[in-house]
Scaffold this motif. Structure first.
Motif, mmCIF file in Angstrom:
data_model
loop_
_atom_site.group_PDB
_atom_site.id
_atom_site.type_symbol
_atom_site.label_atom_id
_atom_site.label_comp_id
_atom_site.label_asym_id
_atom_site.label_seq_id
_atom_site.Cartn_x
_atom_site.Cartn_y
_atom_site.Cartn_z
ATOM 1 N N HIS A 1 9.564 6.038 -7.915
ATOM 2 C CA HIS A 1 10.456 6.851 -7.587
ATOM 3 C C HIS A 1 11.926 6.049 -7.555
ATOM 4 O O HIS A 1 11.849 4.822 -7.067
ATOM 5 C CB HIS A 1 10.300 7.448 -6.413
ATOM 6 N N PRO A 2 12.808 6.802 -8.233
ATOM 7 C CA PRO A 2 14.202 6.057 -8.299
ATOM 8 C C PRO A 2 14.587 5.520 -6.744
ATOM 9 O O PRO A 2 15.387 4.388 -6.414
ATOM 10 C CB PRO A 2 15.053 6.723 -8.663
ATOM 11 N N LEU A 3 14.459 6.285 -5.638
ATOM 12 C CA LEU A 3 14.719 5.920 -4.569
ATOM 13 C C LEU A 3 14.117 4.627 -3.818
ATOM 14 O O LEU A 3 14.872 3.886 -3.098
ATOM 15 C CB LEU A 3 14.368 7.192 -3.258
ATOM 16 N N VAL A 4 12.723 4.534 -4.289
ATOM 17 C CA VAL A 4 12.026 3.176 -4.211
ATOM 18 C C VAL A 4 12.796 1.989 -4.564
ATOM 19 O O VAL A 4 13.176 1.154 -3.911
ATOM 20 C CB VAL A 4 10.717 3.468 -4.519
ATOM 21 N N LEU A 5 13.216 2.290 -5.669
ATOM 22 C CA LEU A 5 13.889 0.916 -6.380
ATOM 23 C C LEU A 5 15.063 0.793 -6.006
ATOM 24 O O LEU A 5 15.369 -0.291 -5.653
ATOM 25 C CB LEU A 5 13.997 1.345 -7.967
ATOM 26 N N GLU A 6 15.811 1.895 -5.473
ATOM 27 C CA GLU A 6 16.968 1.611 -4.909
ATOM 28 C C GLU A 6 16.856 0.720 -3.521
ATOM 29 O O GLU A 6 17.396 -0.164 -3.086
ATOM 30 C CB GLU A 6 17.582 2.994 -4.274
#
Lengths: 355, 355, 355, 355, 355
Positions: free
Chosen positions: B87-92
């Motif tokens: 998920h993008p939020l995890v990468l963020e």
């Protein structure tokens, strides 16, 4: 320096419950109303003269954000509240600026109060109350005075940056709260700088008598920030766990992100609090160290010259028979003795590490 | 000495949520990627130029560990994330290094953030963020810069020491976290040494004015370590109690072992914290003791010589008729009187234990 | 005085989990194994050379107590563990002496770790790890070195005093833990004596510069005792509430008794802790009081003799015309004036209660 | 200044439980009874001589408020209690003024005790016990003495302001409690003013020896206010959550409002408490700073003039051969040397920032 | 002053569990046994020589109170215990006076331990253990020595005052515990007086060096009282919530009353505790203030007379050519200069508020 009281004078004592009375100090603020009405496709931004101009947006499908600045204009707030069917007690809370951050769930809408924090030009921290009312497709926001931290949000709305235009009012509320919480970081950054400046000043001994006053002021600032931020954690956590149909499941992840930020800020505040308490200790030790230094100078001067003066006094006596007085070189011998004593003393204090 | 701020400048204020921005200070780190792909039978170790070279391992049955150093290379991280469906939020969160230790359960994978602690060459504590993503048969790890505490793990993988090659990715994750937690012990050992050095220095009176600054720095180090370690307990405890199918029942015992270690470390940190607070007290008493000593020297010197000087002053007066002046032995008698006084004083101070 | 570190060097960093490594400092301890095998009717006591000699007791109906001293003999412990089917991680904990008091329930047996506290000959507190494994009809105990607090237990076993011979292994375990906990009382008694000795010394003003170091050492001792005793409460409370079939219902009352003792000891420790913190305060006030006394002596001496010296100085001036110098009784009058001044000063200081 | 004890002498020791004994100090208070009997349509206000005159209101449908001042008139209270079927233990609590704020649910009626706080003419805080008994259509209130904070309520009743006349006895109780809680705000406002006055005084150095006594008094006041307010939160929270049929659902919102006020007041009290603790620290540093200043003056005077006096002493010696004495300008040269020394000293102290 | 240890020497170390050993210091107490046997109609009071004389009351319907003083008479206690079928462990607790207040429910009877507090003739607080065993129609009470707080209870029994004769043994127990708790009020009243005396003494500056010792003693007294009272709250709260058939529903209201008293006492103790901690702070500031005063006297004397002495020293020099010496009025002019300097100094110190 004029001191700000940490309480607000309770103008409401003895008042009938439910009456709308603005309790703040900015009673001459100009009314400023702006509206954003948008969907994925369009975004209409307006600046209004009276709140009535905004009533057209109520029954549209687009998301509407009505932002009202100037809590002293209670009539406008009442009009808006009545139009959106807001409970009088909620409106009373909107204009009573001594609220703690809180959330009230009124089925049709959520009422959220929080504090916007910033430093004014005199580097005093200002805590301005902001209230949000989140409805199905609208967000109402109320601020004490013009000027806020929402410019980046306005920009994103206008230019459809990010996802804000594609999502609903719950995401708009998130973006607004996030802007406020993001700003807390700059506030605690300044707090951190202040603490370090004090530390540096105290360690450098570069302190005047006012430092303890300034430290006390800083303590009060930290207490103020604490009061604004700590209850907000509870508020956001209740949004997260809330089963309110007004908040979509997907958006909750974003609120959790705010919660993480708040925990982060709170931890920093507690660290600052601990550090400022120990600053006072440091200051005390620095005072004691200084006094020690003063005492050493006094002791060294006195210990060296009082005995020497005594010796000089001896040979200033007028006894008829003091044999030393007649020796020709007595004076010079005495000088020698005195110099030896002097140097001996210096060595003694050197060894004691007082010099 | 340049001071390190305890907060990281929040570069992200006003940014759109979900955007990948590295928030640390090591923006020029070289990219370093290594992979270990192993089963009980074999173990292939590679060093990669680009992350794409690792994509072949995704659909194998072997366990894959991809270790990426250099969080400034957000494009590589994004590519890896997309390949593994993160998920993008995890990468963020991976690239935002001001995270608290935390665990997020995303069904297909677990996301764990923690802090690697070590002392740099200047004996400043460094807290480097390490993120793990644990999937069915892979572990992804992300570090700010090259150099870590995993060498023993690599060695065990290469030479099939212990059970690591025979077990799954959940055990690999355990081994990696265990390596980090083991390293906490050496960090608190150094903290303990520092505290004892201060104690010794203060008790020996061998302190300069900078000691309170150093104690303040040490307090801050302890706060930093606390912040890294205390939330991790919660993380590990949630793994233990987690019903996630990614963690085998058997492996949970090992995580409980980490938990015990963390409790042990936490207790030591709290003890150090208490001890450092009392160090400040000790320092205050040592200052006061010193001042006492200084005062005693002054008082003894002044108390002895001021009265003697007074006596000498008496016989330095020019009155025409002072009978004592004419006696032949008056001068010597006076010396006798003075020496008696002197010795008497010494005895007095001896009895008062000031000498 | 050599300082003992409060942490144990973590020899295990980087080691493979599950490996048996003794982490203590007594690596040259002699192996000492003793067994008690008893029923109501008989009691056989033996001292063994190797652990294998004890294997015969496993499948008997009698209760067996195997007590092994010398944790450095890991091979013997491993042999015993394998014979009784003990999990390797448990054995690892037995020889890793930096465990917190804890209880692990492994169905067939209970594993309990606690700390035996005593004062060595130099009046330093020693914390020795003791592990118990309670099985259906056996108790295994592991100690770091020979010498313990179990002599009264051995005596009761030999001479069938009390109920120990009539009851099962769970009661034996109770008796052994009770012996350790009883010994905590003498430890806190010594702690109490030490605190009172400090109080007496501080109040008598009979303190040297080392007292704050000694107080710091005492604080550390109390922290050590706390760490040994506080988690044990949790352990015993879990035995009490435990549904383990290894502990009879009747025996639980006895464990509750231990729990009461531990609460009692814990309360005392907290009281000592509070008292030692205020000791430091007392010490500070005693230093300040002393300084006050020193200052008073200085002030009295200086205030009396400096003005008198000034007067003497006046009449030591060489002006050609000082009328007083010619009066015949001037010298005696001056003496009178000075004595009056002197007595007046004494009265003044007397009234101020400085004398 | 006469000190008020913070406990009330327990006149009841050894008394039979259940006996009505007034434990306060105002045993000569005049009896004052007033009644308000109202519905939406009418409101009858009376002042009574004896409590029996109020008995007519019991079985009417109108809401009745009976307010009795003078807890020393136990017979009147007993009569009223019997008429309304109040339990003797409740009546005992009414006249025992050392109650903590509490609520007791007796099915037919709720019994609530709380404390009215105000400052008397000597600026001492007064805590007066007020008890309420809420029945189906009546509120009984009991105060120690005449004079209270209910005038606005009386006014609203008389002139049918707000909603009080249209609602039931539970709303009347809310209005009465709200009046008391509103008054807490003015109390903490005065507390805040006092703290700031101390701060200003301490920072201005304008403190006499009595300040620490005054701070101690202030601490005691805050403790007193805390004791009155903190348990009340629990009381109101229990009304909120209460399923008592005496409180309408609609009215509960109003009680929640009181609860919010109490949280607000409590927070302020805790802030004041923290600030007053740090006031003491400030005071200590201000004392130390003053002492530092005193020491500097002494050190400067002594360091400058003691060496100069020594030099003068040298040339006051009576050696037969002191070459300098014969030089004609020696005296003036010496003056020059002394002035140079003097100025050098001044520069030295200037550079040390002591001047 | 002989110091009392706050722990009791644990005479029981190494003893077999279950053995009756009196652990107190009053081993020579006379045995004193009294019985009250009563119903609504009659009350028989007896003083017994041996416990056997009381056995007749066991199987009657009347309520029996057997009060035994002298815990050293373990044989009598054992006999009574056996007669009433009391568990040996309970009897062991009766004679082991280092119990914390606690309650044990043994189905047929309740066992309650608490502490009676009073001040002895030397104004030292005494904590005496009192145990109660409440059966269906009897109360057994055990005290260390004769003399207690039950005289009012005896009186009520004899003369059938209040309700005690009409109710059962559970009410008798209430009355006895109430008598003890009532007495706590006088204890904390004395504590409060002591604290105020210290405050007054410190503010009046009327302190000797022993005050910090006395404050430490007072702290210890408060800790002792805390230890006696705080666990008792838990005990009473468990009686309240207890479903034991031995306590009637109606009586529970009375126990709740005791609970309220205990909360009240506990609050006062915590307030005293806080106040005594700040007493120490006050004492420190008072010491510092005194030192300040001493320093001021010294500084004023030295600053005035050292420069004057210097001037006198100047004109005591023996230079051949000092022009001033020849002027006829030089001496008087110098006096004038000195007086001007003196007055100037006084003004300077006046302005600095040091005078």
């Amino acid at each position: 320096m004029p001191k700000k009281r940490i309480y607000h004078s309770k103008k409401k004592i003895g008042q009938i419950p439910g009456s709308l009375i603005y309790t703040g100090e900015r009673s001459k603020e100009k009314l400023f109303i702006e509206t954003f009405d948008y969907t994925k496709e369009f975004c209409v931004e307006k600046e209004l003269q009276t709140i009535e101009e905004s009533f057209e947006y109520k029954n549209t499908d687009s998301v509407t954000w009505i932002n009202l600045n100037g809590l002293n204009h209670v009539d406008q707030i009442e009009a808006l509240g009545n139009h959106y069917d807001i409970h009088p007690l909620v409106l009373e809370d909107v204009v009573n600026i001594s609220q703690r951050p809180k959330i009230d769930d009124h089925e049709d809408y959520l009422f959220i109060v929080l504090k916007m924090l910033y430093y004014d030009d005199n580097q005093h921290i200002v805590s301005e109350q902001v209230s949000f009312i989140l409805g199905k497709n609208y967000v109402l926001s109320f601020q004490e005075s013009e000027g806020d931290v929402f410019d980046a949000v306005r920009d994103r709305l206008r230019h459809a940056k990010g996802r804000v235009r594609t999502l609903k009012s719950d995401y708009l509320l998130y973006v607004l709260i996030d802007a406020i919480v993001d700003h807390y970081f700059s506030v605690i950054e300044i707090l951190g700088d202040k603490i370090e400046d004090f530390e540096t000043a105290i360690f450098a001994g570069d302190v005047d008598g006012e430092i303890s006053q300034k430290i006390q002021d800083l303590k009060r600032e930290i207490l103020k920030v604490r009061r604004a931020i700590f209850p907000l954690r509870e508020v956001i956590s209740r949004i997260e766990k809330n089963e309110s149909p007004l908040i979509n499941k997907k958006t909750i992840t974003y609120y959790r992100d705010i919660y993480d930020h708040l925990i982060h800020v709170s931890e920093n505040i507690d660290i600052y609090r601990e550090m400022i308490w120990s600053l006072m200790d440091m200051y005390m030790t620095s005072i004691s160290n200084k006094m020690n230094e003063v005492m050493k100078v006094l002791t060294i001067m006195a210990s060296i010259f009082i005995p020497l003066t005594f010796i000089a006094g001896i040979y200033g006596m007028n006894f008829e028979y003091i044999p030393e007085l007649q020796y020709k070189y007595a004076y010079f011998i005495l000088w020698g003795v005195m110099i030896v004593l002097f140097i001996g003393m210096l060595f003694y204090f050197k060894r004691k590490k007082w010099l």
